[in-house]
Design an enzyme around this catalytic site. Structure first.
Site: not given
Ligand code: UGA
Length: 442
Positions: A125, A152, A268, A271
């Protein structure tokens, strides 16, 4: 096809193993000797469901190996770049040293193969504009660049790599280079394109780079939107869980990513939105992303809110109190603690003098090995809760969601629960004798 993957962190290691699973002959390159040694034995350096099996199987089949020596990329037709772009120390901008370093190290090994020119594929990214600069460098060695962002999610990394919901190819303006780059990547992803029929969008470099940060910004915005509604609910006695469900029935809005709580963390979203703001400022369009500043502030305020609530529930005296924190990873099904709301809140309460006991099924053992005199690590939720004056659920692992409130009500000194993820049933917990506080719920 012979493939190299440069950078064996979350993205790169999973990508390398997934490409081998698709039948390619893959070498993963990383500067970290310990990580390379572990991966080479088929052992996962981080917790990711399904990854270790994939790794083991493909290492054993001889399709996948790992090395610290860049010379081992020689002969590969495709070179994926999957190194990290963390936030710079003291700035919002992305630290691009790993991408720059990877390209510099790769250049001397780029050479035409019998099948044609090598293709370098950027997956990291990056700030928009990076790809065209990288393209110039690799073209000087006769290679072609494609920018192919990765979407992902941790916890679903294998599934998201082998079966993503879409693929984006950012292609060169030079038609011939674009055609070759597309055709070679189509061959790599043959199964995804021809068998799984996954949508594939062809764009220019800048669009491909922007798609990635736009997607993460949108997701962060959705989370902060519902957390802003939680603030309104807290001020009015309304219930944000019902609110989210009700607005989510409108399929233009949708139910996903509307879970209010302690906000987003991880390596992700936080940042990426900051790097995006920093890049917009350089481009003179910072106003366009002014809202992301607010998204970031709302997110920070959720953590502050939990600290304030915890302080109130401890009658204003945090020092010396025993606090159980359920969760340390930034979300369940990972051991990743980068920018974790749970760990941040635990550390901040510890700094106020609380005696913190943290438990996390996967991140716990890692935390226990770190030099953290401010935190005690317990093996189970039950152990962490024993004798506690307050319990905080901050990462929604299944083990914590499934706790039986009646069975554990006798463990703490005072049965008071802050459910930072709104995953417990308030009625059930209250009727078992707990004082229950959710996020944005009466
Ligand atoms: C995120 C994106 O969802 C991916 O599509 C992307 O590829 C990735 O970043 C990246 O840039 O590599 P990820 O960091 O694994 O993926 O996590 P998420 O599932 O997006 O969750 C991020 C945060 O949001 C977590 O702390 C989660 O607890 C929080 N979250 C998520 C909430 O507080 N509420 C929600 O409804 C959903």
């Amino acid at each position: 096809m012979r493939i190299s993957v440069i950078g064996c962190g979350y993205l790169g290691a999973v990508h390398a193993a997934s490409m081998a699973e698709l039948g390619h002959d893959v070498v993963g390159i990383d500067v970290d000797e310990a990580k390379v040694a572990l991966l080479g034995q088929g052992k996962a350096p981080f917790h990711e469901p399904g990854f270790e099996e994939l790794l083991e199987r493909n290492v054993a089949a001889g399709r996948l190996r790992f090395s610290t020596d860049f010379a081992d990329v020689a002969g590969a037709r495709v070179h994926f770049i999957g190194v990290g772009t963390p936030q710079q120390e003291g700035s919002y901008a992305a630290d691009m040293s790993q991408v720059d370093g990877a390209v510099s190290a790769l250049l001397p090994h780029l050479a035409p193969t019998p099948e044609g020119p090598p293709v370098v594929v950027g997956k990291s990214t990056v700030p928009v504009g990076t790809a065209s600069a990288v393209a110039e460098r690799v073209e000087s060695r006769g290679a072609i660049l494609v920018w192919n962002p990765e979407f992902l999610r941790e916890g679903f990394a294998v599934q998201d790599t082998i079966s993503p919901d879409r693929m984006v190819y950012g292609l060169s303006r030079d038609e011939q280079a674009a055609d070759t780059g597309r055709a070679v990547l189509d061959e790599v992803y043959d199964d995804l394109i021809n068998r799984q029929q996954i949508p594939r969008l062809l764009t220019d470099y800048a669009t491909a780079e922007l798609v990635k940060v736009a997607a993460n910004s949108f997701l962060a915005t959705k989370i902060s939107f519902i957390n802003a509604m939680a603030e309104l609910c807290e001020a009015t006695g309304a219930d944000v869980v019902q609110l989210a469900e009700a607005i989510g029935h409108d399929d233009r809005i949708g139910k996903k990513f509307l879970r209010a709580g302690v906000g987003f963390g991880g390596g992700c979203l936080p940042k990426d939105i900051r790097a995006f703001m920093a890049r917009a400022e350089e481009l003179g369009v910072d106003e366009a992303l002014g809202f992301l500043r607010e998204v970031d502030s709302i997110n920070d305020r959720r953590r502050d809110h939990v600290i304030t609530l915890a302080t109130d529930l401890l009658d204003g005296k945090v020092a010396g109190k025993q606090v159980a924190v359920l969760g340390a990873a930034f979300k369940p099904d990972t051991d990743d603690m980068r920018n974790s709301p749970a760990l941040d809140i635990a550390a901040r309460l510890a700094a106020k003098g609380a005696r913190i006991t943290v438990t996390d099924p996967q991140a716990g053992p890692i935390l226990a090995e770190q030099d953290r005199p401010d935190l005690t690590v317990a093996g189970t939720a039950e152990e962490a809760m024993t004798g506690a004056d307050l319990v905080l659920l901050l990462t929604e692992w299944r083990q914590f969601r499934d706790l039986d409130p009646a069975a554990v009500v006798g463990l703490p000194n005072r049965p008071v629960m802050i459910d930072g993820r709104n995953v417990l049933d308030p009625k059930q917990w209250r009727s078992a004798g707990w004082t229950y506080h959710g996020m944005g719920r009466p």
